[in-house]
Motif scaffolding. Sequence first.
Motif, PDB file in Angstrom:
ATOM      1  N   ILE A 161       0.850  -1.184   0.000  1.00 26.54           N
ATOM      2  CA  ILE A 161       0.000   0.000   0.000  1.00 26.54           C
ATOM      3  C   ILE A 161       0.890   1.239   0.000  1.00 26.54           C
ATOM      4  CG2 ILE A 161      -1.708   1.279   1.343  1.00 26.54           C
ATOM      5  CD1 ILE A 161      -2.688  -1.396   2.400  1.00 26.54           C
ATOM      6  N   GLN A 212       1.705  -9.424   7.272  1.00 25.39           N
ATOM      7  CA  GLN A 212       1.051  -8.991   8.510  1.00 25.39           C
ATOM      8  C   GLN A 212       1.630  -9.753   9.703  1.00 25.39           C
ATOM      9  OE1 GLN A 212      -2.233  -7.132   8.488  1.00 25.39           O
ATOM     10  NE2 GLN A 212      -1.502  -6.516   6.482  1.00 25.39           N
ATOM     11  N   ARG A 267       1.278  -3.175   4.259  1.00 29.07           N
ATOM     12  CA  ARG A 267       1.374  -4.307   3.322  1.00 29.07           C
ATOM     13  C   ARG A 267       0.046  -5.035   3.244  1.00 29.07           C
ATOM     14  NH1 ARG A 267       5.303  -1.672   2.721  1.00 29.07           N
ATOM     15  NH2 ARG A 267       7.480  -2.309   2.921  1.00 29.07           N
ATOM     16  N   LYS A 268      -0.106  -5.768   2.145  1.00 26.58           N
ATOM     17  CA  LYS A 268      -1.390  -6.425   1.930  1.00 26.58           C
ATOM     18  C   LYS A 268      -1.376  -7.913   2.228  1.00 26.58           C
ATOM     19  CE  LYS A 268      -3.793  -3.620  -1.449  1.00 26.58           C
ATOM     20  NZ  LYS A 268      -4.091  -3.501  -2.872  1.00 26.58           N
ATOM     21  N   VAL A 276      -8.134  -4.775   7.016  1.00 25.59           N
ATOM     22  CA  VAL A 276      -7.298  -5.109   8.172  1.00 25.59           C
ATOM     23  C   VAL A 276      -6.320  -3.982   8.481  1.00 25.59           C
ATOM     24  CG1 VAL A 276      -5.670  -6.767   9.090  1.00 25.59           C
ATOM     25  CG2 VAL A 276      -7.497  -7.531   7.610  1.00 25.59           C
ATOM     26  N   GLN A 277      -5.768  -3.396   7.426  1.00 29.86           N
ATOM     27  CA  GLN A 277      -4.757  -2.363   7.636  1.00 29.86           C
ATOM     28  C   GLN A 277      -5.329  -1.180   8.402  1.00 29.86           C
ATOM     29  OE1 GLN A 277      -5.071  -4.058   4.835  1.00 29.86           O
ATOM     30  NE2 GLN A 277      -3.057  -5.012   4.626  1.00 29.86           N
ATOM     31  N   LEU A 278      -6.571  -0.804   8.045  1.00 34.24           N
ATOM     32  CA  LEU A 278      -7.169   0.328   8.746  1.00 34.24           C
ATOM     33  C   LEU A 278      -7.536  -0.030  10.178  1.00 34.24           C
ATOM     34  CD1 LEU A 278      -9.370   2.350   6.302  1.00 34.24           C
ATOM     35  CD2 LEU A 278      -7.531   3.149   7.752  1.00 34.24           C
ATOM     36  N   PHE A 333       4.217  -2.071  13.426  1.00 30.23           N
ATOM     37  CA  PHE A 333       2.893  -1.512  13.128  1.00 30.23           C
ATOM     38  C   PHE A 333       2.819  -1.029  11.684  1.00 30.23           C
ATOM     39  CE2 PHE A 333       1.319  -0.687  17.577  1.00 30.23           C
ATOM     40  CZ  PHE A 333       0.131  -1.335  17.359  1.00 30.23           C
ATOM     41  N   ILE A 346      -3.581   2.079  16.482  1.00 29.29           N
ATOM     42  CA  ILE A 346      -2.525   3.084  16.676  1.00 29.29           C
ATOM     43  C   ILE A 346      -3.140   4.395  17.138  1.00 29.29           C
ATOM     44  CG2 ILE A 346      -0.798   4.449  15.474  1.00 29.29           C
ATOM     45  CD1 ILE A 346      -0.215   2.044  13.795  1.00 29.29           C
ATOM     46  N   ILE A 360      -5.754  -1.865  12.077  1.00 34.98           N
ATOM     47  CA  ILE A 360      -4.514  -1.640  12.819  1.00 34.98           C
ATOM     48  C   ILE A 360      -4.322  -0.149  13.042  1.00 34.98           C
ATOM     49  CG2 ILE A 360      -2.028  -1.988  12.761  1.00 34.98           C
ATOM     50  CD1 ILE A 360      -2.676  -4.458  10.970  1.00 34.98           C
ATOM     51  N   GLY A 361      -4.716   0.632  12.027  1.00 37.41           N
ATOM     52  CA  GLY A 361      -4.679   2.085  12.187  1.00 37.41           C
ATOM     53  C   GLY A 361      -5.502   2.531  13.380  1.00 37.41           C
ATOM     54  N   MET A 381       2.500  -3.778   9.286  1.00 38.73           N
ATOM     55  CA  MET A 381       1.156  -4.354   9.293  1.00 38.73           C
ATOM     56  C   MET A 381       0.183  -3.484   8.524  1.00 38.73           C
ATOM     57  SD  MET A 381       1.161  -5.961  13.042  1.00 38.73           S
ATOM     58  CE  MET A 381      -0.377  -5.776  13.660  1.00 38.73           C
ATOM     59  N   MET A 382       0.383  -2.161   8.638  1.00 35.88           N
ATOM     60  CA  MET A 382      -0.546  -1.265   7.954  1.00 35.88           C
ATOM     61  C   MET A 382      -0.223  -1.118   6.475  1.00 35.88           C
ATOM     62  SD  MET A 382      -1.276   1.815  10.542  1.00 35.88           S
ATOM     63  CE  MET A 382      -2.236   2.681   9.317  1.00 35.88           C
TER      64      MET A 382
END
Lengths: 217, 690
Positions: free
Chosen positions: A91, A150, A144-145, B670-672, A138, B678, B674-675, A141-142
């Motif tokens: 991403i 992850q 990458r897809k 999923v990424q959001l 963190f 944070i 984790i956002g 994890m945010m």
Amino acid sequence: MKNINDMIMVVILLSVLLSLASSRLITLIKIMAVQGFLVSLLPLLLEHHSSMGSGGLIFFQVMILTKGILIPVLLYVALKRIAIQREIEPIIGYHASLFAGLIIILLSVFITDRLHLAVPSGQELILTTAITTMSAGFFLMMGRKKAITQVIGYLMLENGIFLIGTALIKHFHTVYMVEFGLLLDLLVGVMVMGIILHNINHAFDDIDTDLLNRLKD
Amino acid sequence: MFWGIAPSVKARLNTAIVLEIGLPVLADNKKNDNQEPMNIFLLALAMILVGGALPLLTYRWFMLTKCLSVGVTTIGCITGFYSIFSANADPASLAWSWPWLHVFTLAFTFDSLSFFFLLPIFLICPLAAIYSCFYFERAENSLRTAISYFFTNILIVSMALVTAAANMPTFALVWEIMSISSYFLVMYDYEKTTTRAAGYLYFLFAQAGALLIFASFGVIFSHSGSFDFAQAATIPESVKLMVFLLAFLGFGSKAGIFPLHIWLPHAHPAAPSHISAIMSGVMIKMGIYGILRFYFVLGATDIRLGQTVLVFGIISGLLGVLYALGKHNIKRLLAYHSVENIGIILMGAGLGMIGVAQGDAVMAGFGFAGCLLHVLNHSIFKSLLFLGAGAVIRRTGTSHVDQLGGLMKRMPVTGKTFLVGSVSISGLPPFNGFVSEFLVYFAAFQGLQYSQSTLLLTMIAIISLAVIGGLASFCFTKVVGIVFLGEPRTENARRATEGGWAMTVPMVLLAGACLVIGIFPASFIKLAFAGLADITLLGQVNTVLVATIGAHLALGSRLFLAIIFFVVLCRKLLYRGKEITEGPTWGCGFTRPTARIQYTGTSYARSVVDFFRPFVLIRETEVRLQKIFPKRTAYTSRVDDIAEAAMIYGVAFPLLAVLRKLRWIQHGNVQLYIGYIIVAILVLLLVLFI
């Protein structure tokens, strides 16, 4: 002694940066193996830990075995099993990630300064390294897809937490409750992600976590 | 050889166990010599637990599982009974405590009130367990049956411990175990959507209630600084009212006070019948126990407490019986009768509290005694009715009253015991419901000597008690008339037969208990007063008065029974030698009578339900006859609960509407997510550092 510690920390920082910049999954796993090994080695080399008993030694050996060998092997097997050919489609791009990694290091130095934690002397750098590793985890994890990335981000986060634990502990202790909890946590995390990986792969023929969007209500 | 070794091994094992879990310490060291009742009580609980755990191991052998579990549980309950009676003279000797996690102490103490509430637990639960042998008849559900036994016995143990918990963490722990184990029991038929919905509703209400109770604990702790119940009386008077109201609502959602009763009519039809019997007969009484215990522990003498409880009691009683009239599902109807009886129990408690506030020992004593005795009586006749309903449902496959009929001839034992339960619940002599309701009446009549609000409230209480009694008898004439009398309305009802002894024996025993309490009320009234013996808040009630009332009630009941026998005898004598021909019920001289010309439950209750229209929502759909060649006609009606409607349209839907607008938070990325984590960490750090 101190020089070795510093060297190890530098290598950990480098491994963090490298992991942010690498596009191949196999490389990432190798980096994680090295990082896990170094992170669990560090407490053994700290001065005030020199009076460690045999229980502690065994514990850290188990730690090294798990973090340096067991978990990477598990990840490697998972990688082979799902046979992904494609590289990561991030991403956030690799160059941007690398740049972000540098900013994270600066920020963690700043945060370490501001926190005013009572860290034993000679261990201030550990805290910086720890916060960098956590934040980078963190970030990974945010940014990458792929599900496997992850997991790797999660591993890095746990490494960071482990380092914080090492940095803050002033005296040698016999009960490695927190560390052991972390280890267990990690293993379970890897197992669960392995299962999820398998299932996503099975269901969608791919391991992009974007596909998990379809699972929401 | 084996026996030679055994004692030493056993001794070592014992020490090992003692070292592991820590020996239970007597709360009062002075009474160290008298450990026996406590050991017996703990043994009883251990046996019940074993009786629950064994089926999990032996579930492959279905019959063995049932016999083993029921046998051990029954013996455990009998042991529990024995321990109560052996410690009866000195309840305080039955106390123990464990230090737990170095933070809390799990302490259990008993007094007369706990003993009284232990009676229904050890009385009803084994009978329900025996009945379950009949109810669980499918061997292919063996594992599920085993799990049900497991949770049933956990429920029994936790209920027994609820009555004994001496401090807040202990109470919270056993209370939650009770709620959760009963939730699993309700979920027995988990494949059905309605069961899952009912279970969820129950869980919601149980946990919301627990939350309120814990909130009241928190308020007490913030003022007294102690988790001990004994210290709760030291908190300021102004706080006591709030604490009591919080706890009252919390316990009320367990007990099924209107409007917190919504889960009852859903959970009971969903659960197996003997579970309904335990839940309705025993478990919801733990809510009553909590209310009483809190009231006594707080030592609050504010008259507003009593008034609140009395008003809630009146509302629950009246509306409970009213909705029961409108329901067609036999178990749902019984569930509403639980609401009604909880109302009567609360009226007794409320009158008692008003008596305490007025300093009137007679009113207080009789109010609370009526409350306690009705707890016992209701647990007996309500479990009897639920067991009977379960037998009907099992044998006919339907729980809709309008599809039954004529079962008195086909299931005579069930029919007759159900009739006994019906007469008892309607508060008619010579059965037990009459005795306890009379005590509540007596307390209410004591209140007439005061002025203003007390006078007004007690008058309303007397009138509503009368109305409740009348409506309850009306409702049970409906149930008995439609279900057991007349002609079968469906083929299933026609083919119904009586179940085995496992089904009939518990019902006969319970019916016998109803009659015994009704005919020998004096000793049971004394028992109820004995249940109040350790409550310092209450003044001494003149024992002569109690004995007189007991004697008069006994005379009345026996006279009533004698009259019934006399009438039956007269009938026998007068009809002797005359020719008796039997025709079909409701034959009425029709040439081709059909079962459908009988009254239905709806039509029978309609006139009364109509009268109370503002409080009940009646919904009808009707296709009338039209034109010369009419189409098929149809009529359906349903009676809705205003509390439920208010909860659905007033709380649930607006809440859903608001929450639906927040759905975008769950986007699946999923990424959001984790956002989010944070952001949460950053916000927390900012809050902490700035």
